[in-house]
Design an enzyme around this catalytic site. Structure first.
Site, PDB file in Angstrom:
ATOM      1  N   SER A  35       0.817  -1.042  -0.124  1.00 30.31           N
ATOM      2  CA  SER A  35       0.022  -0.018  -0.015  1.00 30.31           C
ATOM      3  C   SER A  35       0.779   1.276   0.252  1.00 30.31           C
ATOM      4  O   SER A  35       0.180   2.397  -0.250  1.00 30.31           O
ATOM      5  CB  SER A  35      -0.932   0.116   1.206  1.00 30.31           C
ATOM      6  OG  SER A  35      -0.139   0.263   2.585  1.00 30.31           O
ATOM      7  N   LYS A 101       0.590   4.648   6.844  1.00 29.34           N
ATOM      8  CA  LYS A 101       0.165   5.593   5.702  1.00 29.34           C
ATOM      9  C   LYS A 101       0.639   7.017   5.823  1.00 29.34           C
ATOM     10  O   LYS A 101       1.194   7.463   6.824  1.00 29.34           O
ATOM     11  CB  LYS A 101      -1.514   5.734   5.984  1.00 29.34           C
ATOM     12  CG  LYS A 101      -2.381   4.583   6.077  1.00 29.34           C
ATOM     13  CD  LYS A 101      -2.319   3.652   4.754  1.00 29.34           C
ATOM     14  CE  LYS A 101      -3.027   2.381   4.902  1.00 29.34           C
ATOM     15  NZ  LYS A 101      -2.837   1.283   3.542  1.00 29.34           N
TER      16      LYS A 101
END
Length: 223
Positions: A35, A101
């Site tokens: 990701s 993230k």
């Protein structure tokens, strides 16, 4: 016996110092998914600076000694915002897991995703070198009519259970609540992030991704 005691004391003290450093200053973390390509790759081992945003008093949400403020562009490691094991996101339960993230928007900001691109406070964010997009057909943007209900479901971390992959390209608008943050993966088309499961509470943030230490050909500071 005296030599054994001295050796035991040395080992104990070294273990205590290591535990203290790991608890308050540094956490080791291994990247489990794609990701954050190409910034972070699967299998990268990194250190997380737990002191960057302040020391946390154990068993509380109280912090002190903050060295820097959280800001857009920071890569953070956080505990997934699930309150119980029954909560389903990203195809299963993420309860208790650590995620990594990049911060996209701050408390009070309005966020949309149009054709896969993030917009904050009505302006499209300039594309950065670290962002990775695929050459795919995009779902046209469509703003929901009941914005209050949309916001509520998003804040409750359940939006992906209603709209699924549609959210990759078309999301919002939502307002990031107080003391929370909107995050996305750099691999924008292959990241289950705040578009799908909502904002990250401040108390869930463990620290700032700091330094890749393994493998050797990947050793670097993280930006």
């Amino acid at each position: 016996m005296k030599a054994d005691l001295e050796w035991s004391n040395t080992v104990y003290f070294a273990g205590f110092v290591a535990a203290f450093v790991m608890f308050f200053f540094i956490q080791a973390f291994k990247i489990p998914s794609a990701s954050m390509h190409n910034t972070l790759l699967e299998g990268d081992h990194l250190f997380v600076n737990k002191a960057a945003y302040g020391f946390r008093i154990p068993l509380t949400n109280i912090r002190f000694g903050q060295f820097e403020e959280i800001k857009p562009g920071d890569i953070i490691v956080f505990r997934f915002p699930a309150k119980d094991r029954q909560q389903q996101n990203c195809g299963g339960s993420q309860y208790g897991k650590d995620f990594v993230k990049r911060v996209i928007a701050m408390p009070g900001d309005t966020v949309q995703v149009i054709n896969g691109r993030p917009w904050v406070n009505g302006k499209e964010l300039p594309q950065q070198d670290y962002e990775l997009y695929e050459d795919i057909e995009r779902t046209p943007y469509f703003a929901e009519e009941d914005k209050a209900h949309y916001q509520q479901v998003w804040e409750e971390h359940q939006l992906d259970n209603y709209l699924g992959l549609y959210l990759r390209d078309s999301f919002g608008p939502v307002t990031v609540p107080e003391n929370t943050y909107f995050v996305m993966g750099d691999n924008r088309d292959n990241s289950c992030d705040s578009r799908f499961w909502g904002p990250v509470p401040r108390e869930n943030i463990k620290g700032k991704a700091w330094f890749i230490h393994w493998p050797l050909n990947r050793v670097r500071w993280i930006k």
